[in-house]
Design a protein around this motif. Sequence first.
Motif, PDB file in Angstrom:
ATOM      1  N   ALA A 128      15.451  35.530  -9.083  1.00  0.00           N
ATOM      2  CA  ALA A 128      15.674  34.545 -10.148  1.00  0.00           C
ATOM      3  C   ALA A 128      14.499  34.466 -11.108  1.00  0.00           C
ATOM      4  O   ALA A 128      14.677  34.153 -12.288  1.00  0.00           O
ATOM      5  N   ARG A 129      13.279  34.760 -10.638  1.00  0.00           N
ATOM      6  CA  ARG A 129      12.116  34.636 -11.526  1.00  0.00           C
ATOM      7  C   ARG A 129      12.139  35.638 -12.672  1.00  0.00           C
ATOM      8  O   ARG A 129      11.421  35.490 -13.658  1.00  0.00           O
ATOM      9  N   PHE A 130      12.969  36.687 -12.558  1.00  0.00           N
ATOM     10  CA  PHE A 130      13.070  37.690 -13.614  1.00  0.00           C
ATOM     11  C   PHE A 130      14.230  37.415 -14.573  1.00  0.00           C
ATOM     12  O   PHE A 130      14.507  38.235 -15.448  1.00  0.00           O
TER      13      PHE A 130
ATOM     14  N   ASP B 278      16.513  27.382 -16.273  1.00  0.00           N
ATOM     15  CA  ASP B 278      15.194  28.019 -16.371  1.00  0.00           C
ATOM     16  C   ASP B 278      14.080  27.042 -16.008  1.00  0.00           C
ATOM     17  O   ASP B 278      13.103  27.419 -15.348  1.00  0.00           O
ATOM     18  N   ASP B 279      14.214  25.771 -16.435  1.00  0.00           N
ATOM     19  CA  ASP B 279      13.236  24.751 -16.036  1.00  0.00           C
ATOM     20  C   ASP B 279      13.182  24.636 -14.519  1.00  0.00           C
ATOM     21  O   ASP B 279      12.105  24.502 -13.921  1.00  0.00           O
TER      22      ASP B 279
ATOM     23  N   ILE C 289      13.981  26.953 -12.300  1.00  0.00           N
ATOM     24  CA  ILE C 289      13.350  28.154 -11.744  1.00  0.00           C
ATOM     25  C   ILE C 289      11.831  28.058 -11.849  1.00  0.00           C
ATOM     26  O   ILE C 289      11.096  28.349 -10.896  1.00  0.00           O
ATOM     27  N   ILE C 290      11.341  27.638 -13.016  1.00  0.00           N
ATOM     28  CA  ILE C 290       9.887  27.511 -13.219  1.00  0.00           C
ATOM     29  C   ILE C 290       9.289  26.497 -12.243  1.00  0.00           C
ATOM     30  O   ILE C 290       8.225  26.722 -11.658  1.00  0.00           O
ATOM     31  N   THR C 291       9.983  25.374 -12.037  1.00  0.00           N
ATOM     32  CA  THR C 291       9.515  24.361 -11.086  1.00  0.00           C
ATOM     33  C   THR C 291       9.411  24.938  -9.680  1.00  0.00           C
ATOM     34  O   THR C 291       8.426  24.720  -8.959  1.00  0.00           O
ATOM     35  N   LEU C 292      10.417  25.702  -9.285  1.00  0.00           N
ATOM     36  CA  LEU C 292      10.419  26.299  -7.949  1.00  0.00           C
ATOM     37  C   LEU C 292       9.347  27.367  -7.807  1.00  0.00           C
ATOM     38  O   LEU C 292       8.703  27.489  -6.756  1.00  0.00           O
ATOM     39  N   LEU C 293       9.131  28.139  -8.865  1.00  0.00           N
ATOM     40  CA  LEU C 293       8.080  29.165  -8.825  1.00  0.00           C
ATOM     41  C   LEU C 293       6.705  28.526  -8.648  1.00  0.00           C
ATOM     42  O   LEU C 293       5.887  28.994  -7.838  1.00  0.00           O
ATOM     43  N   LYS C 294       6.437  27.466  -9.401  1.00  0.00           N
ATOM     44  CA  LYS C 294       5.141  26.778  -9.281  1.00  0.00           C
ATOM     45  C   LYS C 294       4.964  26.206  -7.880  1.00  0.00           C
ATOM     46  O   LYS C 294       3.885  26.283  -7.291  1.00  0.00           O
TER      47      LYS C 294
ATOM     48  N   ALA D 213      10.961  37.718 -18.124  1.00  0.00           N
ATOM     49  CA  ALA D 213      12.280  37.176 -17.788  1.00  0.00           C
ATOM     50  C   ALA D 213      13.309  37.701 -18.773  1.00  0.00           C
ATOM     51  O   ALA D 213      13.077  37.737 -19.985  1.00  0.00           O
ATOM     52  N   ILE D 214      14.434  38.130 -18.252  1.00  0.00           N
ATOM     53  CA  ILE D 214      15.521  38.666 -19.074  1.00  0.00           C
ATOM     54  C   ILE D 214      16.486  37.520 -19.418  1.00  0.00           C
ATOM     55  O   ILE D 214      17.047  36.891 -18.513  1.00  0.00           O
ATOM     56  N   PRO D 215      16.678  37.214 -20.691  1.00  0.00           N
ATOM     57  CA  PRO D 215      17.607  36.133 -21.057  1.00  0.00           C
ATOM     58  C   PRO D 215      19.044  36.480 -20.672  1.00  0.00           C
ATOM     59  O   PRO D 215      19.520  37.588 -20.973  1.00  0.00           O
ATOM     60  N   LEU D 216      19.719  35.566 -20.015  1.00  0.00           N
ATOM     61  CA  LEU D 216      21.129  35.740 -19.665  1.00  0.00           C
ATOM     62  C   LEU D 216      21.963  34.852 -20.584  1.00  0.00           C
ATOM     63  O   LEU D 216      22.144  33.670 -20.340  1.00  0.00           O
TER      64      LEU D 216
END
Length: 327
Positions: free
Chosen positions: A194-196, A243-244, A246-251, A260-263
């Motif tokens: 998901a981070r990509f 995306d927000d 995903i970023i929260t989970l990555l941090k 990151a590839i836009p879907l």
Amino acid sequence: MAYKNLLITGANGCVGQYLVDWFLKNTKFRLYLMVRDKSKLPISVQENKKVKLMVCDIRESNRYKKEISQINYLIHTATAWGDPKRAYEVNIKAFEELLKMLDIEKLEKIIYFSTASILDTQTELMRESLIYGTEYIQTKYECFQRLRESSFAEKTFAVFPTLVFGGNLGKKSKYPVSYLTSGLKEIGKWLWLARFLKLDSKFHFIHANDIAQICGFLIKNHKEEQYKGFRKYVLGQKFISIDDAIITLLKRNNMRRFFAIPLTKKILKILLRILPIQTTPWDNFSIKKYDFNHVPITNPETFKLKSHAKSLNDILRLSKLPSCNNN
């Protein structure tokens, strides 16, 4: 002093148990709890002197016709999905039979639980929900229409929860774990991928504790002029994007995102055509709709209360989601 009688259907579910806990702590109401399996309720609730259990499927609620006729407040959370026949019997027919057993002169307020999936961005009924929706969504759409036109409409608050979190992933969660909180367990398996990806589709969420707060406020303040009549409330915190999230989970997991590839909607449609993924008409409509945000949105702050879980970080903390060890 005569205490008020509150009936909660589906009382042993995730939201149901948060409601039971709130009303036991904050009111002197007598609670009538309709459950199919009383063993799912804590012993402390089963043995509480303010509680009367009504052990039955809602389709058999006429077994408690006398008790139902004495109810002053109804919070209806019981629901069914997965089987079209059962969904119709529970979500529409059984609910309407329950309403017939109420004494409309004694009844002061109903809080009816629906789903935000039947509403558009401006919180109006969305016809596509009836056309493309699952049996759960379709029956909720039809039941809401009937209720709005019934003699009970002026005493009804219809609430439309967005994505509901509740309970926790620890070994001894006090409350039942919601479907979405349970799904967080799988997140570590896919976060590396998901981070990509970048997806800006928007959504709301709400914690079951905050749903209970709101319902408690509406019941206790129903006599105020601004809370009279048929009202709709979409329950959720301010929208965030996938995306927000995903970023929260990555941090939270100390994982880096290098690109990151836009879907976009167009790319998603192409992927669904070429990948061996089966989708329902509702899935396809949801991709076309893309965003699931509503205006206005209702949360505890709407009524000058304080949210139990205002951010996604709050949700993750309360869920006791373990961190991933991936880099």
